[in-house]
Enzyme design. Structure first.
Site, short mmCIF file in Angstrom:
data_model
loop_
_atom_site.label_atom_id
_atom_site.label_comp_id
_atom_site.label_asym_id
_atom_site.label_seq_id
_atom_site.Cartn_x
_atom_site.Cartn_y
_atom_site.Cartn_z
N HIS A 173 0.85 -1.19 0.00
CA HIS A 173 0.00 0.00 0.00
C HIS A 173 0.89 1.24 0.00
O HIS A 173 1.76 1.39 0.86
CB HIS A 173 -0.93 -0.01 1.21
CG HIS A 173 -2.01 -1.05 1.09
ND1 HIS A 173 -2.46 -1.80 2.14
CD2 HIS A 173 -2.72 -1.46 -0.01
CE1 HIS A 173 -3.42 -2.62 1.71
NE2 HIS A 173 -3.59 -2.44 0.40
N GLU A 206 2.05 3.50 2.95
CA GLU A 206 2.57 2.84 4.16
C GLU A 206 4.10 2.82 4.11
O GLU A 206 4.75 1.78 4.13
CB GLU A 206 1.91 1.46 4.28
CG GLU A 206 0.39 1.61 4.43
CD GLU A 206 -0.42 0.34 4.34
OE1 GLU A 206 0.18 -0.75 4.37
OE2 GLU A 206 -1.66 0.43 4.25
N GLU A 251 0.99 -5.35 10.73
CA GLU A 251 0.55 -3.95 10.66
C GLU A 251 1.40 -3.20 11.68
O GLU A 251 1.25 -3.39 12.89
CB GLU A 251 -0.93 -3.81 11.01
CG GLU A 251 -1.88 -4.46 10.02
CD GLU A 251 -2.17 -3.62 8.80
OE1 GLU A 251 -1.63 -2.49 8.69
OE2 GLU A 251 -2.93 -4.10 7.94
N HIS A 289 2.76 -3.94 6.53
CA HIS A 289 1.77 -2.88 6.31
C HIS A 289 1.80 -1.93 7.51
O HIS A 289 2.37 -2.23 8.55
CB HIS A 289 0.36 -3.47 6.21
CG HIS A 289 0.09 -4.19 4.92
ND1 HIS A 289 -0.76 -3.71 3.95
CD2 HIS A 289 0.57 -5.36 4.45
CE1 HIS A 289 -0.80 -4.56 2.93
NE2 HIS A 289 0.01 -5.58 3.22
#
Ligand code: LU0
Ligand code: ZN
Length: 540
Positions: free
Chosen positions: A166, A169, A368, A295
């Site tokens: 992404h 990120e 994450e 991420h």
């Protein structure tokens, strides 16, 4: 930023029914507005069906917890969500610029330069290759780190750590570069890094979506861009690479069919060149049995599946679920994140991890990273890079160490026995010379075989040996020191020896240089001890 058109009526009705049953709310139908979101809104969403419905409606989801969800929305959307019964916990204006000190991040050119620099500096330990090209033609670079980087060693298992899926990120790119540095800069200086590089095949791909990340930092700075840069042909851009893989693609409201949505799945599975390259690379390297997709943000370690709430659907083996839970739990214990099934956030379909596990049986997980909350969210200042990447050092080393046999995480691995190690020489309490190389020997044993021994003086690693006898030479300063040895096996189990305390004195064996042309067989004794500092300039 484009927001999605309203969902078709029948689907909105279904969603409405679901929410009515689960949360008593009306369906979250966003406006088809062209204005960019300007507000960051945290809504109370304590059940996963409500979070899934919000994500499926095409809102720009910034983060989710088990209690709430944070979305970037327009003021109109906010009013609409409120009128639909969503309880708003927090509203902030969306920051419109990078923090001033953002220069520490690597853009695409800097990332490539960094990889090429590592490849040049550590040419015996690395191999740099492009696994394919992005839509706009940028190379997708992967750095292989291992002791024989130009060959596949039979039986050596591999791990892929990749980032930048992404666009916004950016911290994930830094994490990938950090891992490469951690392993390479410590190789030969510290036992675990040496052992992991020698015993594993480690692939680091810092940026899977360079078109997106370049766009993010050049268009509006930051543009909050997530997807790649596919021209969808209807005035909208981008496919969400983490909704475009081919496992359960488009299922269960886990992605959007609307090209303007931030979770647009693309016209068909694997329509995007970045994903084709990733898929083909992984398929071409069957030694890869663990993947870590980096991420931001949320501080979570996620494991499959994302497409279903069921933790043990028919396409997951019970033993694998136990392994996923153990791996994710152990990683989370090391970095303070939370381990959970991906769908506990919200349903995602077409995600990388689901395909890697569902099709190839790979232990595919997502981290994450920092932060937990929307502030600073996707754009932490560059002062966060060092602490937040270092924070994941042991978690990622653990993932690398488990890649040879992930069942080790549940205690079911082939080799569960750590090696044994003891320092043979010098003996405990020995007087040894200072400022001159001192041979240290060990006795080691292991059910499979010791691969590396690290020597520590006063708890600091000072030497690493991978030779068959695992002996080393260390140089001590004057005074009392505690020596230890740590042995590693190929499973990366490790054992620290009992301590050996030595008293390092002044060197007495070195002949004093003499002007006489006749070599003397007997060293001339020095009358006074040579101060330690006289030797120091000679020591590197
Ligand atoms: O793709 C995503 O929505 C991820 C979460 C999944 C890996 C389950 N979250 S993110 O987009 O905020 N990084
Ligand atoms: Zn992401």
């Amino acid at each position: 930023m484009n927001l999605p058109k309203p969902r078709p009526r029948h689907s909105a009705l279904l969603l409405g029914l679901t929410l009515f049953l689960v949360g008593g709310l009306l369906p979250p139908t966003p406006l088809a507005a062209d204005t960019p979101p300007r507000l960051l809104v945290t809504l109370r969403a304590p059940n996963v069906a409500a979070r899934t419905a919000l994500a499926a409606s095409g809102y720009d989801v910034w983060s989710a917890s088990l209690e709430s969800m944070t979305l970037a929305v327009t003021p109109t959307d906010l009013r609409r969500l409120q009128s639909q019964g969503y309880q708003v916990e927090q509203v902030e204006s969306l920051p419109r610029a990078f923090p001033p000190n953002y220069a520490g991040y690597h853009d695409y050119a800097e990332t490539v330069a960094e990889l090429k620099g590592l490849n040049a500096q550590y040419c015996d330990l690395t191999h740099l290759q492009s696994i394919g090209k992005s839509l706009e033609g940028r190379d997708l670079w992967a750095l292989r780190i291992t002791d024989h980087p130009d060959q596949d060693e039979p039986g050596e298992k591999a791990i892929l750590i990749y980032a930048g899926t992404h666009a916004r990120e950016h911290l994930t790119v830094e994490q990938a570069l950090y891992v490469a540095h951690d392993l390479l800069d410590n190789y030969g200086h510290e036992g675990e890094a040496t052992n992991l590089v020698n015993q594993r095949d480690i692939w680091i791909l810092p940026n899977l979506n360079p078109d997106g990340s370049e766009y993010d930092i050049t268009a509006g700075f930051p543009a909050y861009w997530r997807k790649n840069r596919r021209n969808n042909g209807n005035g909208t851009w981008g496919v969400d690479l983490n909704r475009n893989f081919g496992y359960k693609w488009g299922d269960n409201n886990g992605s959007s069919g609307l090209p303007g949505s931030d979770t647009y799945r693309g016209p068909q599975p694997f329509s995007e060149p970045e994903n084709q390259a990733l898929r083909d690379f992984v398929m071409a390297h069957p030694a890869i049995d663990v993947t870590i997709s980096l991420h931001t943000y949320g501080e979570l370690v996620l494991y499959p599946y994302g497409y279903t709430y069921d933790d043990l659907p028919p396409d997951m083996k019970a033993a694998d679920l136990a392994i996923f839970q153990a791996l994710a739990g152990a990683m989370a214990a090391r970095n303070g994140y939370t381990a959970q099934q991906a769908s506990a956030l919200y349903i995602t379909s077409g995600g990388h991890d689901d395909w890697f596990y569902g099709m190839l049986g790979i232990y595919a997980m997502t981290m994450e990273m920092y932060s937990k909350s929307p502030n600073p969210g996707f754009y932490p200042p560059d002062t966060a890079i060092a602490p937040q990447t270092k924070r994941n050092r042991t978690a990622l080393r653990y993932a690398i160490s488990m890649a040879d046999d992930p069942a080790k995480s549940t205690g079911q691995g082939q080799d569960m026995t750590p090696p044994a190690v003891a320092i043979l020489s010098p003996g405990d309490g020995a007087d040894v010379p200072a400022a001159t190389p001192l041979a240290v020997t060990v006795a080691v044993s292991d059910t499979v075989g010791v691969t590396t021994v690290e020597y520590l003086v006063d708890d600091q690693p000072v030497a690493v040996s991978t030779t068959p006898d695992f002996a080393a030479e260390i140089t001590l300063t004057t005074g009392q020191h505690v020596l230890r040895a740590r042995a590693f096996d190929s499973a990366n189990w490790q054992t620290l020896s009992d301590p050996v305390t030595v008293q390092a004195g002044v060197q007495t064996a070195t002949p004093t240089p003499t002007a006489s042309p006749t070599p003397s067989l007997t060293p001339t004794p020095t009358a006074t001890p040579i101060p330690q500092r006289l030797y120091l300039p000679l020591l590197r």
